[in-house]
Design an enzyme around this catalytic site. Structure first.
Site, mmCIF file in Angstrom:
data_model
loop_
_atom_site.group_PDB
_atom_site.id
_atom_site.type_symbol
_atom_site.label_atom_id
_atom_site.label_comp_id
_atom_site.label_asym_id
_atom_site.label_seq_id
_atom_site.Cartn_x
_atom_site.Cartn_y
_atom_site.Cartn_z
ATOM 1 N N GLU A 50 51.590 76.145 92.358
ATOM 2 C CA GLU A 50 50.653 75.156 91.808
ATOM 3 C C GLU A 50 51.367 74.017 91.097
ATOM 4 O O GLU A 50 50.901 72.874 91.097
ATOM 5 C CB GLU A 50 49.665 75.817 90.853
ATOM 6 N N PHE A 112 38.765 88.511 84.550
ATOM 7 C CA PHE A 112 39.943 88.465 85.409
ATOM 8 C C PHE A 112 40.288 87.007 85.723
ATOM 9 O O PHE A 112 39.427 86.237 86.132
ATOM 10 C CB PHE A 112 39.686 89.235 86.710
ATOM 11 N N GLN A 113 41.514 86.656 85.541
ATOM 12 C CA GLN A 113 42.024 85.293 85.737
ATOM 13 C C GLN A 113 41.246 84.262 84.924
ATOM 14 O O GLN A 113 41.081 83.123 85.337
ATOM 15 C CB GLN A 113 42.052 84.916 87.227
ATOM 16 N N LYS A 162 32.915 79.251 88.816
ATOM 17 C CA LYS A 162 32.694 79.625 90.211
ATOM 18 C C LYS A 162 31.215 79.620 90.598
ATOM 19 O O LYS A 162 30.857 79.256 91.722
ATOM 20 C CB LYS A 162 33.296 81.012 90.470
ATOM 21 N N MET A 474 73.950 67.903 82.718
ATOM 22 C CA MET A 474 73.709 67.097 81.523
ATOM 23 C C MET A 474 73.934 67.920 80.262
ATOM 24 O O MET A 474 74.505 67.437 79.283
ATOM 25 C CB MET A 474 72.296 66.504 81.551
#
Lengths: 564, 156
Positions: A50, A112-113, A162, A474
């Site tokens: 993602e 959940f999630q 959802k 760096m």
């Protein structure tokens, strides 16, 4: 027309002219993915993480000037996207990020999630929404695109439960937005502009200080026009590379921590800063109390909060750079005497002769600066260049011959390693007629290397040039300079076989150790037109110079480093 | 630069998470909140925040600009000519001298608002500075609990 919330999301994207969405499906966003499956107006590119989806949308937005769109699911899908959102936020890039959320009835139950996406993203979005009902979904989509792209641009998150994407309802997409609390001002105040122009006419050593805002407001042409008209020299920030064009005699160079000697001295000696879309970042100013001590400041910015935040401003002008420059140019046209600044221009030219950007080339080992210049020689204007973060990023900013705005894409504000490759994928989708080259390091590339699979699957031929010094370069440089060479966790000698890695994922790999091999590899990569990793072994201990040590005065640069 | 106390009112959309946007801004940017009150504005879809903060002129300027920048913000008022009041509720034991407490309260525009078997509750509404004086004077009556309401202000 009656349709599901998921279809409404798709219809809104189509109405906004979206042609490419970058994303990754999951439970809470599945309804929308089902609707995507059933439509054919825009393509969806499945990244393999993602974070990369958001960076790709970001690269797309930077290359095209359009709003980038990314789509992710709830919970970990969203949290993975946060780095991408924050990257776009600090560089003011217009994005709409759509995330799934657990159903309304489950919000607050640790489902959940489930994660509080609006809460987490509040400090790193321009605005965000948790959609509370189907009725407000079309309005929110419309507002999201408007807010992302207007005023000072930025990412907007739309978090959709959802059950709302499953619900059926009447779809009417608003033609206009009505947000009484949000009215960005584009028009600069005429009186202030007039005063600023008088200051320019009275100055002896004026300096254009150009920032990423010039790129965002597509004001490159106007900036060049102003500079040419008044013959005022210009310095560019990291985000503004390409605005003046490398061949422009009025371009002094990039300023800041790794800016050129002449640029930093120009800023230290100017009597009038004309700041256009820049924000006096600490990597630009060095020690604030020593910064541009002799200068009055004209500060043009669309975001009032940027003005006076760090540096006291004598001529604050809130407005779009385009509007302000048009007015300035028409006022200066009949009054400016370019000869007035002749002596100043000569001083700066002499500074550039005295300490030009330089490096010691070698026949034994490839120098990163040579590689970058070589790419510039071979494909220069035909390329869009992205980078990751670190030494290679600074070398590219210093040595690539940037010719125009939007040719240079990098994570300047947040400094996100792993940005370059997915951003290059997005940029290539946005401007397919250009060659897209991502300069990266052996540290950065591993942070989103899974995108090899995406680029191979969708045949997005991004050329990744890994400037490989087997170091987190760096940080290693700082350890050399400031930590008595205690190379704590920066030695990356243990590496994957980059060539084999690229090939395993459906791309091409090259191992390069000489100039000849580099030329051959680049030639072949251009011909093959396939995603590739070019593993270029460079001098291990090369440093980025000049360097203003953090917190030091801008005029105190390390010009060379002699190993004790 | 000298630190000053400032009362700032924010008129913002009365929508979910707008309080988090305002308070999150202060927390994230390291600004000071001395008190914050919020309530809906009657007959509108707006809320009014009254924030008391401290900082030098540059910080105060940034606070108002950053508040203005929030998409949900309609207006930010940096008060100069204002009437400013704060409410405080104090609970005393019923064994204290009620007449004395009542006299003290009336000196500060307040009075007893509840009297029970074991305790009395008084309410004062006054400027924050005078609330401080009142609270220190009230100490001798051994207050059981003190609840301050935060400042509200209105431009004159």
């Amino acid at each position: 027309m009656k349709m599901s919330g998921a279809q409404m999301v798709c219809e809104a994207l189509i109405a906004e002219g979206v042609t490419t969405v970058f994303g990754y499906p999951g439970g809470a966003i599945m309804n929308v993915y089902d609707a995507i499956y059933k439509q054919s107006k825009f393509e969806h590119i499945l990244t393999r993480h993602e974070q990369a989806a958001v960076h790709a949308a970001d690269g797309y937005a930077r290359a095209t000037g359009k709003v980038g769109v990314a789509m992710v699911t709830s919970g970990p899908g969203f949290t993975n996207a946060v780095t991408g959102i924050a990257t776009a936020f600090t560089d003011s890039i217009p994005l709409v990020v759509i995330s799934g959320q657990v159903p309304l009835s489950l919000i607050g139950t640790d489902g959940f999630q489930e994660i509080d996406a609006v809460g987490i993203s509040r400090p790193c979005t321009k605005h965000n929404y948790l959609v509370g009902s189907l009725e407000e979904l079309p309005r929110i989509m419309k507002e999201a695109f408007y807010i992302a792209s207007s005023g000072r641009p930025g990412p907007v998150l739309v978090d959709i439960p959802k059950d709302i994407t499953a619900e059926m309802g009447e779809f009417v997409y608003p033609k206009e937005v009505h947000i009484p609390t949000y009215k960005p001002s584009y028009k600069g105040n005429d009186r202030q502009i007039k005063k600023a122009v008088e200051a320019i006419l009275n100055a002896k050593k004026p300096l254009l200080y150009l920032g990423g805002g010039v790129v965002l407001s597509n004001a490159g042409k106007l900036v060049r026009e102003l500079a040419a008209l008044a013959q005022i020299p210009a310095v560019e920030t990291l985000m503004a590379r390409g605005v003046m064009g490398y061949e422009n005699p009025l371009l002094i160079g990039m300023l800041g921590m790794h800016g050129s000697y002449a640029s930093n001295m120009a800023m230290s000696e100017t009597d009038l800063i004309v700041s256009l879309g820049a924000r006096f970042d600490d990597r630009v100013t060095g020690k604030l109390s020593e910064f541009a001590k002799y200068a009055d400041v004209i500060h043009v910015d669309i975001d009032p909060a940027n003005i006076g935040k760090l540096v006291d401003v004598d001529y604050p002008i809130v407005g779009s750079i385009t509007d302000v420059l048009e007015k300035m140019i028409s006022l200066l046209k009949h009054s400016v005497k370019p000869d007035r600044y002749q002596a100043w221009r000569e001083i700066l030219a002499r500074y550039n002769e005295l300490h030009p950007l330089k490096y010691d080339d070698s026949d034994e080992v490839l120098k990163p600066q040579w590689v970058i210049q070589r790419v510039g020689e071979l494909i220069g204007k035909d390329a869009v260049i992205t980078s990751d973060v670190g030494q290679h990023q600074m070398w590219v900013a210093q040595f690539y011959p940037f010719d125009r705005p939007r040719q240079w894409i990098n994570s300047g504000g947040l400094g996100t390693m792993g940005f370059g490759f997915p951003a290059a994928i997005g940029a290539k989708r946005g401007v397919p007629e250009k060659i897209v080259v991502n300069f990266t390091g052996d540290g950065s590339i591993l942070m989103n290397m899974q995108e090899l699979v995406t680029a191979a699957e969708y045949k997005i031929p991004v050329i990744n040039i890994i400037l490989n010094n087997h170091f987190l370069g760096m940080v290693r440089q700082w350890q050399t300079f400031f930590y008595d060479k205690r190379y704590s966790e920066t030695d990356l000698s243990f590496q994957p076989n980059f060539k084999a890695l690229a090939e395993a994922c459906g791309g091409i790999g090259y191992d390069v150790t000489t100039k000849k091999e580099f030329d051959e590899a680049l030639k072949d990569a251009l011909k093959q037109n396939k995603v590739c990793f070019m593993n270029v072994a460079i001098n291990r201990f090369e440093n980025v110079l000049p360097m203003v040590p953090a917190g030091g005065a801008l005029y105190n640069m390390l010009l060379e480093h002699k190993d004790k | 630069m000298q630190e000053v106390r400032r009362v700032i009112s924010v008129i913002a959309m009365n929508e979910s998470s707008v309080l988090a946007r305002v308070s999150g801004l202060f927390a994230g940017r390291g600004y000071n909140i001395e008190s914050l009150t919020v309530a809906p504005i009657p007959k509108s879809n707006l809320s009014r925040f009254t924030i008391v903060t401290k900082g030098n002129a540059k910080v105060i300027e940034q606070i108002t600009k950053q508040l203005n920048k929030l998409i949900s913000t309609l207006k930010v008022i940096e008060h100069e000519e204002m009437v400013e009041k704060e409410m405080v509720l104090i609970k005393f034991s019923a064994n204290e001298s009620l007449a004395d407490i009542k006299a003290l309260c009336s000196a500060y525009n307040g009075g007893i608002v509840n009297a029970g078997e074991n305790s009395v509750i008084v309410m004062i509404a006054d400027e924050s500075k005078r609330i401080e004086y009142f609270l220190s004077a009230a100490q001798r009556y051994n207050p059981i609990e003190i609840v301050r309401g935060g400042v509200v202000a209105i431009e004159r």
